[in-house]
Enzyme design. Structure first.
Site, PDB file in Angstrom:
ATOM      1  N   PHE A  77      36.257  25.685  54.573  1.00  0.00           N
ATOM      2  CA  PHE A  77      37.103  24.488  54.540  1.00  0.00           C
ATOM      3  C   PHE A  77      36.358  23.356  55.228  1.00  0.00           C
ATOM      4  O   PHE A  77      36.037  23.446  56.419  1.00  0.00           O
ATOM      5  CB  PHE A  77      38.453  24.769  55.225  1.00  0.00           C
ATOM      6  CG  PHE A  77      39.267  25.779  54.464  1.00  0.00           C
ATOM      7  CD1 PHE A  77      38.990  27.133  54.546  1.00  0.00           C
ATOM      8  CD2 PHE A  77      40.294  25.364  53.632  1.00  0.00           C
ATOM      9  CE1 PHE A  77      39.720  28.061  53.818  1.00  0.00           C
ATOM     10  CE2 PHE A  77      41.042  26.290  52.902  1.00  0.00           C
ATOM     11  CZ  PHE A  77      40.743  27.640  52.994  1.00  0.00           C
ATOM     12  N   VAL A  97      36.576  27.337  58.995  1.00  0.00           N
ATOM     13  CA  VAL A  97      36.885  25.913  59.047  1.00  0.00           C
ATOM     14  C   VAL A  97      35.726  25.214  59.751  1.00  0.00           C
ATOM     15  O   VAL A  97      35.330  25.625  60.844  1.00  0.00           O
ATOM     16  CB  VAL A  97      38.201  25.689  59.827  1.00  0.00           C
ATOM     17  CG1 VAL A  97      38.530  24.207  59.917  1.00  0.00           C
ATOM     18  CG2 VAL A  97      39.351  26.446  59.157  1.00  0.00           C
ATOM     19  N   CYS A  98      35.182  24.182  59.129  1.00  0.00           N
ATOM     20  CA  CYS A  98      34.045  23.469  59.729  1.00  0.00           C
ATOM     21  C   CYS A  98      34.453  22.858  61.065  1.00  0.00           C
ATOM     22  O   CYS A  98      35.401  22.066  61.138  1.00  0.00           O
ATOM     23  CB  CYS A  98      33.551  22.364  58.794  1.00  0.00           C
ATOM     24  SG  CYS A  98      32.241  21.386  59.541  1.00  0.00           S
ATOM     25  N   ILE A  99      33.724  23.214  62.107  1.00  0.00           N
ATOM     26  CA  ILE A  99      34.133  22.807  63.461  1.00  0.00           C
ATOM     27  C   ILE A  99      33.987  21.297  63.655  1.00  0.00           C
ATOM     28  O   ILE A  99      34.869  20.665  64.245  1.00  0.00           O
ATOM     29  CB  ILE A  99      33.367  23.615  64.538  1.00  0.00           C
ATOM     30  CG1 ILE A  99      33.936  23.327  65.923  1.00  0.00           C
ATOM     31  CG2 ILE A  99      31.867  23.360  64.492  1.00  0.00           C
ATOM     32  CD1 ILE A  99      33.514  24.322  66.977  1.00  0.00           C
ATOM     33  N   ALA A 144      36.723  19.579  61.766  1.00  0.00           N
ATOM     34  CA  ALA A 144      38.021  19.877  62.363  1.00  0.00           C
ATOM     35  C   ALA A 144      38.249  19.080  63.647  1.00  0.00           C
ATOM     36  O   ALA A 144      39.318  18.504  63.849  1.00  0.00           O
ATOM     37  CB  ALA A 144      38.138  21.376  62.646  1.00  0.00           C
TER      38      ALA A 144
END
Lengths: 92, 130
Positions: free
Chosen positions: B38, B76-78, B81
């Site tokens: 994501f 989830v891409c940090i 995010a």
């Protein structure tokens, strides 16, 4: 190498489909989904001799008629199509 | 066939629903999903604070249920995010923020995970836009 081009933008508000048509190779195909289904109104898709697919539910939701030069698919068909072509390029 | 799926749009975008239906169809067809990544606005999918209107499909919740049920690797891409305020407990502590809105089954990690998934899978399928 064959590529499946996935286009979800309407050709009436965006130039992605036109750009896609310019770079499409002879072994490539186009899958129209979402508002991209309106691309079925574009006869240029047909005249280039490319294979054209459309997600059936997106086409039906927009009351677009399936022309004889295109094929409609469900999601199982979409998965199979992504396997049939070497790469899938989504025009994000 | 091994699939990697990258999602670039938030849960209220039709492309998010298409990605979910594609992922469900892939598993139903006996294929494997090596990772769901994501990215960009797709990170909102993992936020616990989303409340969908009652007369609309809650696609974010459907994603959560799908990832949990099939024990998929939902990354989830940090960086994407953090800039959108989607934080797990560790990041909220690190940056001294009061709210935590990301937990299991989601995992925060780097863009390298998308590259890794693209290498491991036979097909990388991206979903985004409208």
């Amino acid at each position: 190498m064959s590529t499946l081009h996935v286009v979800s933008h309407s050709p009436f508000t965006d130039s992605r489909l036109a750009s896609c048509l310019r770079v499409c190779g002879t072994e490539d195909a186009i899958l129209l989904c979402g508002d991209g289904a309106y691309g079925l109104h574009n006869a240029a898709l047909h005249t280039k001799g490319l294979k054209v697919f459309v997600l059936a539910e997106d086409m039906q939701a927009r009351n677009v008629t399936l022309p004889d030069w295109a094929d409609s698919l469900d999601y199982a068909g979409f998965v199979q199509l992504s396997i049939d072509y070497d790469k899938v390029n989504t025009w994000l | 066939m091994k699939f990697a799926i990258a999602l670039f749009s938030a849960a209220h975008a039709p492309s998010s629903r298409r990605a979910l239906l594609f992922a469900q169809a892939a598993l139903a067809g006996g294929h494997e999903i090596v990772r769901l990544f994501f990215y960009q606005d797709g990170v909102y999918t993992a936020s616990n604070n989303l409340v969908a209107p009652q007369d609309e499909q809650d696609i974010a919740r459907q994603w959560r249920a799908f990832v949990s049920q099939h024990q998929l690797d939902g990354v989830v891409c940090i960086a994407a995010a953090l800039r959108r305020g989607v934080l797990n407990n560790e990041e909220a502590t690190r940056y001294q923020r009061s709210a935590v809105n990301l937990d299991a089954p989601w995992a925060l990690s780097g863009l390298g995970q998308l590259h890794d998934a693209a290498q491991a899978a036979d097909r990388l399928i991206c979903f985004g836009g409208p």
